[in-house]
Scaffold this active site. Structure first.
Site, short mmCIF file in Angstrom:
data_model
loop_
_atom_site.label_atom_id
_atom_site.label_comp_id
_atom_site.label_asym_id
_atom_site.label_seq_id
_atom_site.Cartn_x
_atom_site.Cartn_y
_atom_site.Cartn_z
N ARG A 86 11.37 -13.29 91.72
CA ARG A 86 10.91 -12.52 91.96
C ARG A 86 10.64 -12.18 93.17
NH1 ARG A 86 5.85 -12.31 91.52
NH2 ARG A 86 5.50 -13.83 90.34
N HIS B 115 4.18 -10.63 90.06
CA HIS B 115 4.56 -10.23 88.76
C HIS B 115 4.54 -8.99 87.95
CE1 HIS B 115 4.55 -11.65 84.69
NE2 HIS B 115 3.57 -11.63 84.47
N TYR C 163 -0.81 -16.49 96.27
CA TYR C 163 0.03 -18.11 95.70
C TYR C 163 1.39 -18.33 96.49
CZ TYR C 163 2.77 -14.72 92.60
OH TYR C 163 2.85 -13.70 91.75
#
Length: 395
Positions: A282, A286, A295
């Site tokens: 990805r 998100h 992260y």
């Protein structure tokens, strides 16, 4: 008849043997290199020029749509969006391998499959702006599409609910005697839900013609795969349930197409489930509520940008003499203009009538819903400035 406990088929040993994780080495199907050339020994699927260009153009269109709608959310024009940047091949190429009569049950990042089926730009926009032309009547979050005519089941927010539903729907397809399947999309994070295990077990036991398509994009929102599970991805779970399983390079459109084509043929011929694990990444956040810089690193993202499925397929098309860069630039610019025009038109369309909010569930709306609707109307009349699109229409 086999022993009900399968004891007659089990190989026996006389000493303790511990089966270690990793004993089964699950291969990954790959046809195109990261640069878009066919790997030595790989067999290209039988795609025509027209089919190949449709897959490519749909991936390009989805990237344009994603870019525009993330921007629209940042401008406050819509409340929420989920982009599929970097994962376009997983949804588009798999949808291309299906029959239009096959049912699609998706999670929330498969707008590519819907666009491939023929969903129009204004339909995407009507749903995201929750206006009166939205078939969901504005009662869903943005990107929760659904279209009965295109055999695309309406998306639900809770993770994994579509998995056992897909098993049940596919069982019905089998009982009907039709040569059709259900494809069920989900992420590797959703595979941690109980519905995943219930759905796969149900499909395996009842021999349901369903394709479970897992987009393993490395993260369940901010949780990396290595913190989600210790096993060999999701493919190993299919084997555990006795389900035929394929692992595929999810950024390789040709491999995804070939894997899904084979899975569909198996599901129909043997009336059985098949699990596909598409290894992808990805590149986007998100959702518009997420900041991935907290992260993961830019270096990690750049590593995967080099495997971009759109660039990869463009290079393959060019090698076959099927790609014209100037014509492609024109198509991309037209897509941008079409998306922008549809967005401007649909955001100005009136919202649904407020009375619609309690319709379609009961034959006659019950008293408690009528009371809640009356309370809502009173609230809007009291604070009309907060509801500019609705206040003037509340009676």
């Amino acid at each position: 008849m086999k022993d009900r406990n399968h004891l007659a088929d089990v190989k026996t040993v006389s000493n303790v043997q511990i089966i270690k994780n990793g004993v089964v080495d699950i291969p990954m199907l790959q046809i195109l290199s990261a640069e878009g050339s066919v790997i030595d020994g790989a067999v290209e699927p039988a795609l025509t020029k027209e089919e190949s260009l449709k897959i490519y153009d749909t991936m390009e269109y989805i990237r344009v749509l994603d870019e525009r709608m993330v921007g629209a959310q940042r401008q406050g024009r819509i409340s929420f969006y989920l982009a599929s940047t970097g994962e376009e091949a997983a949804s588009v190429a798999s949808a291309a391998a299906l029959s239009p009569d096959d049912m699609i049950m998706s999670q929330y990042r498969e707008q590519g499959a819907l666009a491939y089926r023929g969903y129009k730009t204004n339909q995407f926009m009507n749903q995201m702006f929750s206006n009166k032309d939205d078939p969901n009547k504005g009662r869903q979050m943005p990107i929760h599409y659904g279209d009965k005519a295109l055999n695309f089941m309406t998306i639900s927010s809770p993770l994994g609910t579509q998995i056992p539903q897909a098993s049940g729907y596919a069982y019905g397809q089998k009982m009907s005697g039709k040569d059709v399947v259900t494809i069920c999309y989900f992420g590797e994070g959703a595979a941690s839900e109980g519905d995943f295990h219930a759905g796969l077990n149900m499909a395996a036991v009842l021999n349901c013609p369903v394709i479970f398509f897992c987009r393993n994009n490395g993260y369940a929102i901010s949780t990396p795969a290595e913190e989600q599970f210790a096993g060999d991805g999701i493919a190993s779970r299919g084997l555990g349930y006795g389900i035929k399983t394929i692992r595929v390079d999810g950024n390789d459109p040709l491999a995804v197409y070939a894997a899904t084509k084979e899975a569909r043929a198996l599901a129909i011929a043997e009336k059985c489930p098949v699990l596909i694990e598409a290894m992808t990444y990805r590149l986007a956040a998100h959702s518009t509520s997420d900041d991935p810089t907290g992260y993961r690193s830019r270096d990690e993202e750049n590593k995967w940008r080099a495997k971009d499925p759109i660039t990869r397929m463009a290079n393959w098309l060019e090698g076959k003499g099927w790609f014209d860069e100037k014509e492609n630039d024109k198509r991309v610019e037209k897509a941008r203009q079409d998306v922008l025009a549809a967005m401007k038109a649909c955001e100005k369309t009136d919202v649904c009538d407020i009375d619609d909010i309690i319709e379609d569930v009961y034959d006659t709306p019950p008293w408690h819903l009528k009371e809640q609707l009356a309370s809502l109307k009173a609230h809007i009349k009291k604070y009309p400035q907060r509801f500019p699109k609705t206040a003037g229409r509340v009676k």
